[in-house]
Motif scaffolding. Structure first.
Motif, mmCIF file in Angstrom:
data_model
loop_
_atom_site.group_PDB
_atom_site.id
_atom_site.type_symbol
_atom_site.label_atom_id
_atom_site.label_comp_id
_atom_site.label_asym_id
_atom_site.label_seq_id
_atom_site.Cartn_x
_atom_site.Cartn_y
_atom_site.Cartn_z
ATOM 1 N N VAL A 114 0.819 -1.186 -0.202
ATOM 2 C CA VAL A 114 -0.071 0.095 -0.025
ATOM 3 C C VAL A 114 0.787 1.126 -0.073
ATOM 4 C CG1 VAL A 114 -1.865 -1.035 1.193
ATOM 5 C CG2 VAL A 114 -0.184 -0.094 2.653
ATOM 6 N N SER A 115 0.303 2.482 -0.491
ATOM 7 C CA SER A 115 0.974 3.842 -0.735
ATOM 8 C C SER A 115 1.182 4.226 0.922
ATOM 9 C CB SER A 115 0.284 4.500 -1.674
ATOM 10 O OG SER A 115 -1.035 4.833 -0.952
ATOM 11 N N SER A 116 0.342 3.979 1.531
ATOM 12 C CA SER A 116 0.364 4.616 3.164
ATOM 13 C C SER A 116 -0.313 3.690 3.969
ATOM 14 C CB SER A 116 -0.350 5.909 2.992
ATOM 15 O OG SER A 116 -0.664 6.669 4.447
ATOM 16 N N VAL A 117 0.161 3.734 5.275
ATOM 17 C CA VAL A 117 -0.091 2.984 6.526
ATOM 18 C C VAL A 117 -0.689 3.953 7.573
ATOM 19 C CG1 VAL A 117 0.990 0.650 5.975
ATOM 20 C CG2 VAL A 117 1.918 2.557 7.419
ATOM 21 N N ALA A 118 -0.753 5.055 7.380
ATOM 22 C CA ALA A 118 -1.029 6.095 8.273
ATOM 23 C C ALA A 118 -2.333 6.021 8.765
ATOM 24 C CB ALA A 118 -0.727 7.582 7.798
ATOM 25 N N ASN A 119 -2.406 5.906 9.969
ATOM 26 C CA ASN A 119 -3.898 5.854 10.757
ATOM 27 C C ASN A 119 -4.610 4.145 10.732
ATOM 28 O OD1 ASN A 119 -3.700 8.678 11.645
ATOM 29 N ND2 ASN A 119 -4.145 9.253 9.863
ATOM 30 N N ILE A 120 -3.689 3.358 10.038
ATOM 31 C CA ILE A 120 -4.500 2.212 9.918
ATOM 32 C C ILE A 120 -4.131 1.324 11.227
ATOM 33 C CG2 ILE A 120 -4.507 0.166 8.483
ATOM 34 C CD1 ILE A 120 -3.973 1.939 6.111
ATOM 35 N N SER A 121 -5.128 0.497 11.717
ATOM 36 C CA SER A 121 -4.889 -0.018 12.817
ATOM 37 C C SER A 121 -5.285 -1.560 12.475
ATOM 38 C CB SER A 121 -5.867 0.405 14.081
ATOM 39 O OG SER A 121 -5.636 1.854 14.096
ATOM 40 N N VAL A 122 -4.883 -2.464 13.383
ATOM 41 C CA VAL A 122 -5.070 -3.904 13.317
ATOM 42 C C VAL A 122 -6.897 -3.857 13.548
ATOM 43 C CG1 VAL A 122 -4.999 -6.115 14.660
ATOM 44 C CG2 VAL A 122 -3.115 -4.873 14.143
ATOM 45 N N GLY A 123 -7.478 -4.711 12.972
ATOM 46 C CA GLY A 123 -9.029 -4.826 13.165
ATOM 47 C C GLY A 123 -9.650 -3.909 12.068
ATOM 48 N N ASP A 124 -8.911 -2.958 11.479
ATOM 49 C CA ASP A 124 -9.742 -2.359 10.401
ATOM 50 C C ASP A 124 -10.230 -3.000 9.472
ATOM 51 O OD1 ASP A 124 -9.659 0.078 11.705
ATOM 52 O OD2 ASP A 124 -7.744 0.690 10.871
ATOM 53 N N LYS A 125 -11.281 -2.641 8.598
ATOM 54 C CA LYS A 125 -11.820 -3.299 7.582
ATOM 55 C C LYS A 125 -11.638 -2.449 6.423
ATOM 56 C CE LYS A 125 -15.184 -6.079 9.987
ATOM 57 N NZ LYS A 125 -14.287 -7.315 9.979
ATOM 58 N N ILE A 126 -11.201 -2.986 5.339
ATOM 59 C CA ILE A 126 -10.967 -2.140 4.040
ATOM 60 C C ILE A 126 -11.794 -2.674 2.697
ATOM 61 C CG2 ILE A 126 -9.255 -1.443 2.316
ATOM 62 C CD1 ILE A 126 -7.008 -1.680 4.531
ATOM 63 N N ARG A 127 -12.279 -1.999 2.127
ATOM 64 C CA ARG A 127 -13.050 -2.392 0.870
ATOM 65 C C ARG A 127 -12.072 -2.225 -0.262
ATOM 66 N NH1 ARG A 127 -15.521 0.120 -3.383
ATOM 67 N NH2 ARG A 127 -17.540 -0.602 -4.250
ATOM 68 N N LEU A 128 -12.107 -3.358 -1.036
ATOM 69 C CA LEU A 128 -10.824 -3.433 -2.164
ATOM 70 C C LEU A 128 -11.732 -3.560 -3.633
ATOM 71 C CD1 LEU A 128 -8.145 -5.921 -1.015
ATOM 72 C CD2 LEU A 128 -8.068 -3.339 -1.087
ATOM 73 N N ASP A 129 -11.123 -2.657 -4.450
ATOM 74 C CA ASP A 129 -11.557 -2.735 -6.015
ATOM 75 C C ASP A 129 -12.996 -2.315 -5.977
ATOM 76 O OD1 ASP A 129 -11.243 -3.535 -8.706
ATOM 77 O OD2 ASP A 129 -9.874 -5.095 -7.915
ATOM 78 N N ILE A 130 -13.134 -2.349 -7.556
ATOM 79 C CA ILE A 130 -14.424 -1.673 -7.935
ATOM 80 C C ILE A 130 -15.436 -2.741 -8.775
ATOM 81 C CG2 ILE A 130 -13.719 0.657 -8.023
ATOM 82 C CD1 ILE A 130 -13.148 0.237 -10.949
ATOM 83 N N ASP A 131 -16.643 -2.526 -8.949
ATOM 84 C CA ASP A 131 -17.535 -3.274 -9.614
ATOM 85 C C ASP A 131 -17.187 -3.147 -11.007
ATOM 86 O OD1 ASP A 131 -19.286 -5.176 -10.197
ATOM 87 O OD2 ASP A 131 -21.030 -3.958 -9.660
#
Length: 612
Positions: free
Chosen positions: A369-386
């Protein structure tokens, strides 16, 4: 600034594209423009009641075949008149056959009615093709209003000590006195909604070729102040001291009180996020987080005690903060935003917008990833587009590593370049995901109490309440956002010109970069409006917007504010005193980009030299 339900659906987008394809990407078939601006129409034509102007209807034969009996006309609003120029008839018929690609036009004299009006003027064409009669219409936005103009405005006189020495000047360009009773003026900064409007008192008159001056007070209310309150939250406290007399509000209902104490929540100095090194300004709002590509709007339901935000700068546990709600987007001038006030219980992490730095294959449990700022263990991330061949999935972060040394814009990483250790995921990816795909993490946001009474959506402002004054007696009345709070002893904030304003306003302070202004009459008709510094509200744009080339990005008035442009490190020195105004006074060709100029040494209202 958009809200759920305001974006076109996929089906609507497909239908629009189908229409474009069916038209073979051709030129506009029918247009209605001011006769003086056929080739560069401003998108608006302004009349004064009982006046006449020339309009041109133009038809381009894009049908692909010859047409006959082409007839052009203008359909005017009730009480208006339209006739072909110098003919006395209402329509122009062309007897000759019009070949494919050929153009015909007719100019009409349009006389407006005596009633104020905001709406459309309609151009019409009929023709015969293959034995059938075909018709089509087009519209031009028009105003029929008193000739009072937003004539000149200044954001600062250029001094470092007082960066809010601001005024807005109105000018009656007509030959008759205009009754301004219950007229309203509003303005807002780019990417901010409207919280208030300044109303002119009953009985206010503006003589022909005369000016009406609005001056920014040294301070104003940032949230409503309730009857019985002794502490009020304000925009600015510079120069205010215990013992000073302040006047809250304007007109006969204004209340005078003596300051008991002045309070400011301490703020750590530093650069504002995304500000190119400019220092953070205490009391500056952030916004409810807007995630991309998920969203692009999220709504936090009423009853919440946490809200995701774009920045946590300036927010402190125990302080009050105000959360915006209620504006109508995307046209911010259509509604008034309000605030509800809560107490901050915990300050967490802001939202993060980042990108995949490298391709991620199905089955992988790590993404770069280009940044890990403010990302924490347990965070959920939505990836890609339809999209075809890909899919949307939500992953959970189990370990936060390091970011890539650069973004993915320059292509795959070469040997020796640090792609970072990225983010470890709880489960293998289900789909392939491409580098440069955006993703967002909402962060942990800000906790508060009590629970919200209203829903709040992405991009609505979240304001830290850092400045307050306590007065000697409870207020006798309720006062709204941006009511004037004026301390006559203060000389380092607010308008300080020689000429006394006809009316004070408490805010918002005029934005140095870009903003929008609007003047309405007592019936709510828009009398005048402008964007400055950029196309802040496109629906309020005046002027031809399609000029292409380097630096061409629309027609709007110049910004005369301090600190124009992106310069690191802030602005420590004096700058020139500059205002933006119509030149000459009152000129209005419905083209903000050419009607307004920026003038130096405009220390007094009514001055604009015409120089850039």
């Amino acid at each position: 600034m958009t809200a759920a339900g305001t974006f076109p659906t996929k089906e609507v987008n497909q239908k629009i594209q189908a229409n474009v394809v069916a038209a073979r990407y051709d030129v506009q078939r029918l247009s209605l423009t001011p006769a003086s601006a056929v080739n560069m129409p401003p998108g608006l034509q302004t009349f004064s009641p009982g006046s006449a102007q020339n309009c041109t209807v133009t038809f381009v034969n894009t049908t692909g075949g010859p047409v006959r009996d082409v007839t052009l006309s203008v359909v005017a609003p009730r009480g208006w008149r339209s006739e072909v120029l110098n003919s006395g008839v209402g329509s122009k018929k062309f007897a000759e056959e019009i070949a494919p690609g050929a153009t015909v036009s007719a100019t009409f004299k349009v006389s407006s009615g005596m009633e104020a009006y905001n709406g459309d003027l309609t151009g019409s064409v009929t023709w015969k093709a293959g034995g059938a009669v075909v018709s089509e219409t087009t519209v031009e936005k028009v105003r029929n209003v008193s000739p009072v103009k937003i004539n000149e405005f200044r954001i600062s006189d250029g001094s470092v000590e007082n960066q809010s020495n601001s005024f807005v000047e109105l000018y009656n360009a007509g030959e008759k006195e205009v009754d301004l009773s219950n007229w309203s003026f509003l303005q807002h900064a780019t990417q901010m909604p409207v919280f208030s409007s300044l109303k002119m008192a009953v009985g206010t008159k503006l003589a022909a070729h005369s000016y009406y001056l609005l001056g920014l007070a040294n301070s104003g209310l940032v949230v409503p102040a309730k009857k019985g309150s002794t502490t009020v939250f304000v925009r600015n406290i510079s120069g205010m001291s215990a013992g000073d007399e302040v006047r809250i509000g304007t007109g006969l209902a204004a209340e005078s009180r003596r300051i008991v104490s002045v309070s400011a929540s301490p703020v750590q100095p530093g650069a504002a996020p995304g500000s190119f090194g400019r220092p953070f300004v205490p009391g500056s709002p952030t916004t409810v987080w807007q995630p991309v590509p998920d969203g692009p709007v999220i709504t936090i339901a009423a009853g919440a005690t946490n809200i995701p935000v774009a920045s946590i700068e300036g927010f402190k546990v125990g302080d009050k903060m105000a959360i915006g709600y209620g504006a109508k987007y995307p046209a911010v001038g259509l509604g008034i935003e309000k605030y509800e006030v809560v107490t901050i219980k915990a300050v967490g992490k802001p939202g993060t917008q980042a990108y995949l730095s490298a391709d991620a294959k199905a089955g992988a449990t790590n993404i770069k990833v280009s940044s890990v700022a403010n990302i924490s263990v347990g965070d959920k991330i939505r990836l890609d587009i339809d999209s075809k061949g890909h899919g949307i999935e939500t992953v959970t972060v189990t370990k936060v590593g390091t970011a890539s040394s650069r973004g993915p814009g320059r292509g795959p990483f070469a040997a020796g370049e640090d792609v970072g250790t990225g983010l470890e995921l709880a489960a293998p990816l289900k789909f392939d995901h491409s580098a440069n795909i955006p993703f967002s993490v909402r962060g942990t946001g800000i906790d508060f109490e009590p629970a919200t009474a209203f829903a709040h959506s992405s991009n609505e402002p979240v304001l830290p309440l850092v400045f307050s004054i306590t007065v000697d007696r409870p207020l006798a009345s309720d006062w709204g956002i941006d009511e004037s709070v004026r301390d006559e002893k203060v000389k380092n904030a607010g308008y300080q010109g020689v000429r006394k304003p006809d009316q004070w306003f408490g805010g918002p302070a005029l934005a140095a970069g870009a903003g929008c202004m609007m003047l309405r009459d007592a019936q709510g008709n828009i009398v005048d409006g402008l964007n400055y510094g950029g196309l802040v509200d496109p629906w309020m744009a005046e002027g031809y917007q399609a000029v292409s080339g380097t630096g061409a990005n629309g027609s709007y008035a110049p910004s005369p504010g301090m600190g124009r442009g992106f310069r690191p490190g802030g602005f420590s020195g004096e700058q020139a005193d500059r205002s933006a105004g119509r030149f000459p006074d009152g000129v209005d060709n419905d083209d903000n980009g050419h009607d307004f100029c920026a003038a130096y040494d405009g220390a007094r209202p009514g001055f604009c030299s015409g120089g850039e």
